[in-house]
Design a protein around this motif. Structure first.
Motif, mmCIF file in Angstrom:
data_model
loop_
_atom_site.group_PDB
_atom_site.id
_atom_site.type_symbol
_atom_site.label_atom_id
_atom_site.label_comp_id
_atom_site.label_asym_id
_atom_site.label_seq_id
_atom_site.Cartn_x
_atom_site.Cartn_y
_atom_site.Cartn_z
ATOM 1 N N TYR A 38 0.832 -1.199 0.000
ATOM 2 C CA TYR A 38 0.000 0.000 0.000
ATOM 3 C C TYR A 38 0.870 1.255 0.000
ATOM 4 C CZ TYR A 38 -4.002 -2.922 0.732
ATOM 5 O OH TYR A 38 -4.975 -3.858 0.559
ATOM 6 N N GLY A 39 0.381 2.248 -0.705
ATOM 7 C CA GLY A 39 1.150 3.488 -0.810
ATOM 8 C C GLY A 39 2.319 3.295 -1.743
ATOM 9 N N GLY A 40 2.040 2.891 -2.975
ATOM 10 C CA GLY A 40 3.068 2.576 -3.971
ATOM 11 C C GLY A 40 3.996 3.747 -4.246
ATOM 12 N N SER A 60 -9.440 -2.724 12.936
ATOM 13 C CA SER A 60 -8.746 -3.604 13.878
ATOM 14 C C SER A 60 -7.425 -2.941 14.260
ATOM 15 C CB SER A 60 -8.468 -4.952 13.213
ATOM 16 O OG SER A 60 -7.513 -4.790 12.168
ATOM 17 N N GLU A 61 -6.798 -3.435 15.312
ATOM 18 C CA GLU A 61 -5.505 -2.881 15.736
ATOM 19 C C GLU A 61 -4.486 -2.987 14.594
ATOM 20 O OE1 GLU A 61 -4.701 -1.595 18.976
ATOM 21 O OE2 GLU A 61 -6.878 -1.606 19.115
ATOM 22 N N THR A 62 -4.467 -4.118 13.912
ATOM 23 C CA THR A 62 -3.540 -4.330 12.801
ATOM 24 C C THR A 62 -3.770 -3.312 11.696
ATOM 25 O OG1 THR A 62 -3.439 -6.686 13.287
ATOM 26 C CG2 THR A 62 -2.740 -6.014 11.087
ATOM 27 N N ASP A 63 -5.036 -3.097 11.333
ATOM 28 C CA ASP A 63 -5.351 -2.135 10.278
ATOM 29 C C ASP A 63 -5.029 -0.702 10.705
ATOM 30 O OD1 ASP A 63 -6.152 -4.123 8.546
ATOM 31 O OD2 ASP A 63 -8.282 -3.896 9.001
ATOM 32 N N LEU A 68 -1.372 3.964 9.954
ATOM 33 C CA LEU A 68 -0.339 4.889 10.424
ATOM 34 C C LEU A 68 0.960 4.707 9.633
ATOM 35 C CD1 LEU A 68 -0.955 4.789 14.280
ATOM 36 C CD2 LEU A 68 -1.598 6.586 12.654
ATOM 37 N N THR A 69 1.265 3.458 9.269
ATOM 38 C CA THR A 69 2.433 3.199 8.423
ATOM 39 C C THR A 69 2.244 3.844 7.058
ATOM 40 O OG1 THR A 69 2.929 1.135 9.569
ATOM 41 C CG2 THR A 69 3.835 1.387 7.348
ATOM 42 N N LEU A 70 1.044 3.714 6.497
ATOM 43 C CA LEU A 70 0.743 4.349 5.218
ATOM 44 C C LEU A 70 0.888 5.863 5.326
ATOM 45 C CD1 LEU A 70 -0.344 4.327 2.294
ATOM 46 C CD2 LEU A 70 -2.648 4.389 3.277
ATOM 47 N N ALA A 71 0.380 6.443 6.397
ATOM 48 C CA ALA A 71 0.501 7.888 6.587
ATOM 49 C C ALA A 71 1.962 8.299 6.639
ATOM 50 C CB ALA A 71 -0.215 8.306 7.877
ATOM 51 N N GLU A 72 2.745 7.554 7.392
ATOM 52 C CA GLU A 72 4.170 7.885 7.507
ATOM 53 C C GLU A 72 4.867 7.764 6.156
ATOM 54 O OE1 GLU A 72 8.132 6.473 9.982
ATOM 55 O OE2 GLU A 72 6.169 5.709 10.560
ATOM 56 N N ARG A 73 4.518 6.741 5.396
ATOM 57 C CA ARG A 73 5.132 6.508 4.092
ATOM 58 C C ARG A 73 4.776 7.586 3.067
ATOM 59 N NH1 ARG A 73 3.837 0.774 2.019
ATOM 60 N NH2 ARG A 73 4.029 0.175 4.166
ATOM 61 N N THR A 74 3.564 8.110 3.159
ATOM 62 C CA THR A 74 3.116 9.073 2.152
ATOM 63 C C THR A 74 3.535 10.507 2.462
ATOM 64 O OG1 THR A 74 0.968 9.347 3.219
ATOM 65 C CG2 THR A 74 1.118 7.690 1.498
ATOM 66 N N LEU A 75 3.844 10.796 3.728
ATOM 67 C CA LEU A 75 4.205 12.168 4.096
ATOM 68 C C LEU A 75 5.660 12.479 3.762
ATOM 69 C CD1 LEU A 75 2.368 12.405 7.511
ATOM 70 C CD2 LEU A 75 1.800 13.662 5.419
ATOM 71 N N LYS A 76 5.877 13.698 3.314
ATOM 72 C CA LYS A 76 7.232 14.164 3.020
ATOM 73 C C LYS A 76 8.032 14.203 4.324
ATOM 74 C CE LYS A 76 5.760 17.274 -0.668
ATOM 75 N NZ LYS A 76 5.553 18.684 -1.032
ATOM 76 N N PRO A 77 9.343 13.940 4.250
ATOM 77 C CA PRO A 77 10.178 14.051 5.459
ATOM 78 C C PRO A 77 10.504 15.516 5.732
ATOM 79 C CG PRO A 77 11.498 13.316 3.616
ATOM 80 C CD PRO A 77 10.081 13.424 3.115
ATOM 81 N N SER A 78 9.506 16.237 6.182
ATOM 82 C CA SER A 78 9.632 17.673 6.408
ATOM 83 C C SER A 78 8.920 18.027 7.698
ATOM 84 C CB SER A 78 8.984 18.413 5.229
ATOM 85 O OG SER A 78 8.595 19.696 5.587
ATOM 86 N N LEU A 128 0.075 6.880 18.376
ATOM 87 C CA LEU A 128 1.058 7.698 17.670
ATOM 88 C C LEU A 128 2.379 7.750 18.430
ATOM 89 C CD1 LEU A 128 -1.311 10.600 16.605
ATOM 90 C CD2 LEU A 128 -0.212 8.965 15.075
ATOM 91 N N LYS A 129 2.323 8.026 19.713
ATOM 92 C CA LYS A 129 3.546 8.148 20.508
ATOM 93 C C LYS A 129 4.338 6.840 20.529
ATOM 94 C CE LYS A 129 2.502 12.065 23.421
ATOM 95 N NZ LYS A 129 2.378 12.595 24.773
ATOM 96 N N SER A 130 3.645 5.701 20.585
ATOM 97 C CA SER A 130 4.347 4.412 20.617
ATOM 98 C C SER A 130 5.097 4.141 19.319
ATOM 99 C CB SER A 130 3.368 3.268 20.908
ATOM 100 O OG SER A 130 2.545 3.015 19.774
#
Length: 165
Positions: A38-40, A60-63, A68-78, A128-130
């Motif tokens: 996801y998030g090609g 679900s917790e997994t989803d 959150l992983t998808l959000a991190e992957r799609t956001l610019k490192p800024s 988020l904090k974890s």
């Protein structure tokens, strides 16, 4: 950059599958490609803002962690990149109405999830904090009408912007 999916009010299962498959082959934000998940590659680190409102409370917790992983992957490192999340949360301490409704909601979720649409109260900040996100702001909004559920709205920076990744 904004993405828009079909704006028709309802889709049949067949139509929904066609829409998903069409986007999946073009690596859109919710799509999947064979090499990247996801998030090609088309959207990796290309967004300034990721918004999710009242979605995580039905996952679900997994989803949730995948989102959150998808959000991190799609956001610019800024330092300007942010995620904004909103969802229902516990209202035991806010008012008698929200306390009663939270208790009823939790009871219904435990014994008849369909009655509350599969939604459950949760606190998003610990998720988020974890994972190393920097929480910039967390606000609780109190309802002024039924169903008397308190909402939590959070703004955070991804770990890649905080030097924690």
């Amino acid at each position: 950059m904004h993405f828009s999916i079909d704006k028709r009010p309802t889709l049949s299962r067949t139509e929904a599958k066609q829409v998903y498959n069409q986007f999946a082959t073009t690596s859109h934000a919710g799509g999947k490609d064979a090499t990247s998940g996801y998030g090609g590659p088309a959207i990796r680190q290309s967004m300034d803002l990721f918004i999710s409102t009242y979605c995580l409370d039905v996952m679900s917790e997994t989803d949730m962690h995948s989102t959150l992983t998808l959000a991190e992957r799609t956001l610019k490192p800024s330092s300007d990149s942010k995620v904004i999340l909103a969802g229902i949360t516990w209202g035991y301490r806010d008012s008698i109405q929200t306390c009663v409704m939270t208790a009823v909601w939790e009871f219904l979720y435990k014994f008849n999830r369909k009655r509350v649409g599969g939604c459950r109260p949760q606190m998003l900040e610990p998720y988020l904090k974890s994972r190393g996100w920097e929480v910039l702001e967390c606000k609780r909004t109190l309802p002024d009408s039924f169903p008397w559920m308190v909402s939590e709205v959070i703004c955070a920076r991804p770990p890649s912007c905080c030097g924690l990744n």
